[in-house]
Design a protein around this motif. Structure first.
Motif, short mmCIF file in Angstrom:
data_model
loop_
_atom_site.label_atom_id
_atom_site.label_comp_id
_atom_site.label_asym_id
_atom_site.label_seq_id
_atom_site.Cartn_x
_atom_site.Cartn_y
_atom_site.Cartn_z
N ARG A 1 -21.09 -6.15 8.42
CA ARG A 1 -20.30 -6.73 9.51
C ARG A 1 -18.85 -6.27 9.42
NH1 ARG A 1 -22.19 -11.49 12.01
NH2 ARG A 1 -24.42 -11.67 11.64
N SER A 2 -18.15 -6.35 10.52
CA SER A 2 -16.78 -5.86 10.50
C SER A 2 -15.95 -6.76 9.57
CB SER A 2 -16.23 -5.80 11.91
OG SER A 2 -15.37 -6.85 12.16
N GLY A 3 -15.11 -6.14 8.79
CA GLY A 3 -14.28 -6.87 7.84
C GLY A 3 -14.94 -7.09 6.50
N CYS A 4 -16.13 -6.49 6.28
CA CYS A 4 -16.82 -6.73 5.01
C CYS A 4 -16.39 -5.75 3.93
CB CYS A 4 -18.33 -6.71 5.20
SG CYS A 4 -19.00 -5.05 5.36
N GLY A 5 -15.51 -4.83 4.25
CA GLY A 5 -14.96 -3.96 3.21
C GLY A 5 -15.49 -2.54 3.22
N LYS A 6 -16.09 -2.09 4.32
CA LYS A 6 -16.65 -0.73 4.38
C LYS A 6 -15.53 0.31 4.28
CE LYS A 6 -18.48 -1.47 8.46
NZ LYS A 6 -18.03 -2.84 8.73
N PHE B 1 -18.02 8.21 14.98
CA PHE B 1 -18.52 8.39 16.36
C PHE B 1 -18.45 7.11 17.18
CE2 PHE B 1 -21.62 11.49 14.14
CZ PHE B 1 -20.60 12.42 13.99
N SER B 2 -17.88 6.05 16.62
CA SER B 2 -18.03 4.76 17.29
C SER B 2 -17.12 4.62 18.51
CB SER B 2 -17.79 3.62 16.31
OG SER B 2 -16.51 3.72 15.78
N ALA B 3 -16.13 5.52 18.65
CA ALA B 3 -15.28 5.41 19.84
C ALA B 3 -15.81 6.28 20.99
CB ALA B 3 -13.84 5.80 19.49
N LEU B 4 -16.97 6.92 20.78
CA LEU B 4 -17.47 7.86 21.79
C LEU B 4 -18.56 7.23 22.65
CD1 LEU B 4 -17.81 10.89 19.37
CD2 LEU B 4 -15.88 10.36 20.86
N ASP B 5 -18.79 7.83 23.81
CA ASP B 5 -19.86 7.32 24.67
C ASP B 5 -21.22 7.66 24.05
OD1 ASP B 5 -21.08 9.85 26.24
OD2 ASP B 5 -18.93 10.12 25.90
N ALA B 6 -22.26 6.96 24.49
CA ALA B 6 -23.58 7.03 23.85
C ALA B 6 -24.11 8.47 23.77
CB ALA B 6 -24.56 6.14 24.59
N LEU B 7 -23.94 9.21 24.87
CA LEU B 7 -24.52 10.56 24.91
C LEU B 7 -23.84 11.49 23.91
CD1 LEU B 7 -26.78 11.69 26.65
CD2 LEU B 7 -25.04 12.72 28.11
N PHE C 1 -21.25 7.70 5.02
CA PHE C 1 -20.97 7.54 6.44
C PHE C 1 -21.00 6.06 6.79
CE2 PHE C 1 -22.05 7.39 10.89
CZ PHE C 1 -21.64 8.57 11.49
N VAL C 2 -19.87 5.53 7.24
CA VAL C 2 -19.80 4.12 7.64
C VAL C 2 -20.11 4.00 9.12
CG1 VAL C 2 -18.25 2.16 7.99
CG2 VAL C 2 -18.16 3.44 5.86
N THR C 3 -20.90 3.02 9.49
CA THR C 3 -21.16 2.79 10.91
C THR C 3 -21.45 1.33 11.10
OG1 THR C 3 -22.63 3.28 12.75
CG2 THR C 3 -23.58 3.46 10.57
N HIS C 4 -21.25 0.85 12.33
CA HIS C 4 -21.73 -0.50 12.58
C HIS C 4 -22.96 -0.48 13.50
CE1 HIS C 4 -18.39 -0.21 15.68
NE2 HIS C 4 -19.51 -0.17 16.37
N SER C 5 -23.43 0.76 13.79
CA SER C 5 -24.65 0.88 14.58
C SER C 5 -25.84 1.05 13.65
CB SER C 5 -24.53 2.08 15.52
OG SER C 5 -25.82 2.57 15.83
N GLU D 1 -29.00 1.72 14.35
CA GLU D 1 -29.82 2.88 14.67
C GLU D 1 -29.20 4.16 14.12
OE1 GLU D 1 -29.46 0.41 16.87
OE2 GLU D 1 -31.58 -0.21 16.78
N GLU D 2 -27.88 4.29 14.30
CA GLU D 2 -27.20 5.47 13.80
C GLU D 2 -27.39 5.57 12.28
OE1 GLU D 2 -23.24 7.23 15.51
OE2 GLU D 2 -22.72 5.81 13.92
N ALA D 3 -27.26 4.42 11.61
CA ALA D 3 -27.42 4.40 10.15
C ALA D 3 -28.79 4.90 9.75
CB ALA D 3 -27.19 2.98 9.63
N VAL D 4 -29.81 4.47 10.47
CA VAL D 4 -31.19 4.85 10.12
C VAL D 4 -31.43 6.33 10.41
CG1 VAL D 4 -33.61 4.44 10.65
CG2 VAL D 4 -32.03 2.51 10.50
N VAL D 5 -30.99 6.77 11.57
CA VAL D 5 -31.27 8.14 11.97
C VAL D 5 -30.62 9.15 11.04
CG1 VAL D 5 -30.74 9.83 13.76
CG2 VAL D 5 -31.76 7.65 14.39
N LEU D 6 -29.41 8.83 10.55
CA LEU D 6 -28.68 9.81 9.75
C LEU D 6 -29.05 9.80 8.27
CD1 LEU D 6 -25.09 9.42 11.25
CD2 LEU D 6 -26.62 11.37 11.54
N ALA D 7 -29.45 8.64 7.74
CA ALA D 7 -29.38 8.46 6.29
C ALA D 7 -30.62 8.87 5.52
CB ALA D 7 -29.08 7.00 6.00
#
Ligand SMILES: Nc1ncnc2c1ncn2[C@@H]1O[C@H](COP(=O)(O)OP(=O)(O)O)[C@@H](O)[C@H]1O
Ligand SMILES: [Mg+2]
Lengths: 271, 259
Positions: A39-44, A168-174, A196-200, A202-208
């Protein structure tokens, strides 16, 4: 490649002490792609900054490639959520910035000549589809293109380790889908270790190769999940959609554990 | 509809409209002198002013050159002194607390009150004029430079740190460059004040310069000469201002788009 032993971080903020991270033990293997969610603020971000040597840990030790981290290293690159390009520099000269900083008077210390790095910069820009944009200024590019330039800049020193904070979190989905595919492609060509830090989720799963889940306040290791889905993977069209969905569901449960625990007794009361 | 959009969008119109405005104002001025038959020692006609300019071009040009030189010298001196002071203020909180109120106080002094003192201290040469110009421009240059230096985005500082840049590199490659548009804003304010400063100084204890010409023409009721000198001052001020704008366009092409 990266080793954290009993790492903790306490900030003395205006409203007293904040324990951002507690008792983190983590070993990232060479050439591994690890994503970090929580979650945001958890220290990532704090964790990444500790590995980058931008912040000394209040307890524990961080080592990269066997050396204790005491400051920023040349073979560790950092990429931010925003492109962080210097607005007066052309695309090419933004990519060359790390090399320029290295040379700062002692040109000999570099492993290649300036010209060789320049060629490398052109190749990298070509690789992310920015051929022909070398002389442009950042404001002439879209957000996705700017982040691609930022990616090239973080690759120019041939880093052993790349630390990426929600890049990539500031970018549009595409654009986001495109960039995560490009990143995987680049990762397969170059031998780099990536955190790679993300709050998405799906992104975490696809990349890792592995997803590290942190608990909120204070941030501790909640779980490390191996992802065995074959590559290349995609957020868009995906042959492995069901697997991704399955693991995403699991991770979602881990992140939302607290509320799930509150609900469970009610469910169990029902016959 | 089409006519209106041409007037607001065309670059030709953007040049023509100000010229039209200027011609209109001069025409009104001329008309006023005729309609109300104003004596020329009170308000000369535009024709009188042009005649004065044409009668003694060498003399007026020399006086303009003198004022111009004082203005530029004082302005450059203000940059040379003001920018480093701003950098020190940004560097150290202690220095900021020590110096900043002092700067505010100096800035609060009506500069014309200091002009006679400068003559006492520095005599009748060009120094009191240069110093007056310096006093006028110093403050906006310091303030804008300090503000510019403080405006560096945290993420860019973090980027340079992560690249292991030295303090010197961080300063030259990032902070100073990032401050340039704001420094230019200060310079543009300062250059107009610089011209005013040179005139004020030439009112007191001077024997040359456009300020002196204005003061002398007042004494001899040669209003047309005063108007001619004022016209030259305005032209000088405008040229200096747009010179800075031109430099900004040449050296900071990124600034107009980014901010
Ligand atoms: N420099 C700092 N000073 C004080 N508190 C900080 C600092 N950096 C982060 N924190 C605190 O540490 C916690 C974790 O922050 P961060 O690592 O940015 O979280 P995340 O990136 O996961 O959103 C937050 O509560 C934040 O307020
Ligand atoms: Mg963060």
């Amino acid at each position: 490649m990266i080793r954290l032993d009993g790492v903790g971080q306490v900030f003395d903020g205006r409203e007293g002490r904040v324990t951002a991270l507690e008792e983190i033990d983590l070993h990232v293997r060479p050439n591994e792609f690890v994503t970090l969610i929580g979650r945001s603020g958890c220290g990532k971000s704090t964790l990444l900054r500790l590995i980058a040597g931008l912040l000394p840990p209040t307890s524990g030790t961080v080592t990269v490639a066997g050396d204790r981290v005491t400051g920023p290293r040349r073979d560790v690159s950092f990429m931010f959520q925003r492109p962080a390009l210097l607005p007066w520099r052309s695309v090419l000269s933004n990519v060359m910035l790390p090399i320029e900083i290295d040379s700062g008077g002692t040109e000999q210390r570099q492993s290649r000549s300036r010209a060789a790095y320049r060629d490398r910069a052109h190749d990298l820009l070509d690789l992310v589809g920015l051929k022909g944009f070398e002389r442009r200024l950042p404001h002439e590019l879209s957000g996705g293109m700017q982040q691609r330039v930022s990616l090239c800049r973080s690759l120019i020193r041939d880093p052993q380790v790349m630390l990426m904070d929600e890049p990539f979190s500031a970018l549009d989905a595409l654009t986001r889908t495109e960039l995560s595919e490009e990143l995987q492609r680049i990762k397969m060509e170059l031998a780099t270790t990536i955190v790679f830090v993300t709050h998405s989720i799906e992104e975490a799963v696809v990349l890792a190769d592995r997803v590290v889940v942190l608990t909120p306040r204070p941030g501790r290791l909640r779980e490390i999940v191996d992802i065995d889905i074959p590559r290349p993977r995609s957020l868009g069209q995906n042959a492995h959609l069901t697997e991704v969905a399955q693991i995403s569901g699991l991770l979602h449960g881990l992140l939302a554990e607290k509320s799930a625990a509150d609900i469970r007794p009610v469910d169990e009361v029902r016959p | 509809m089409t006519k209106r959009s041409w007037l607001t969008t065309s670059p030709t119109a953007a040049v023509l409209l100000p010229i039209l405005g200027l011609i209109g104002a001069i025409a009104l001025w001329w008309l006023a002198t005729i309609v109300f038959s104003i004596e020329s020692y009170l308000l000369p006609t535009p024709g009188d002013v042009v005649r004065t300019l044409a009668d003694q071009p060498a003399y007026l040009l020399r006086e303009t050159g003198i004022s111009f030189l004082e203005t530029i010298e004082g302005f450059l001196l203000a940059i040379v002194i003001g920018v480093p002071i701003a950098l020190l203020i940004v560097r150290s909180v202690i220095l900021e607390r020590l110096v900043y109120p002092l700067l505010l106080m100096v800035n609060a002094i009506p500069k014309i009150a200091v002009a006679p003192l400068l003559v006492v201290w520095m005599g009748f040469g060009q120094w009191p004029k240069v110093v007056m110009v310096l006093l006028m421009c110093f403050f906006p240059i310091v303030i804008s430079t300090a503000q510019g230096m403080k405006s560096t985005p945290a993420e860019l500082v973090e980027l340079l740190r992560s690249l292991n840049a030295s303090r010197t590199q961080e300063f030259f490659k990032l902070r100073l460059r990032y401050a340039m548009p704001q420094i230019f804003t200060g310079l543009k304010v300062a250059i107009s004040l610089a011209v005013i400063g040179s005139v004020i100084a030439e009112f007191v204890g001077a024997t040359q310069g456009l300020g002196y010409v204005i003061q002398q023409s007042g004494a001899s009721a040669d209003t047309a000469l005063a108007f001619a000198a004022i016209t030259l001052l305005s032209i000088m001020s405008i040229i200096l201002f747009y010179g800075l704008v031109l430099l900004e366009h040449l050296f900071l092409p990124w600034a107009q788009e980014t901010r």
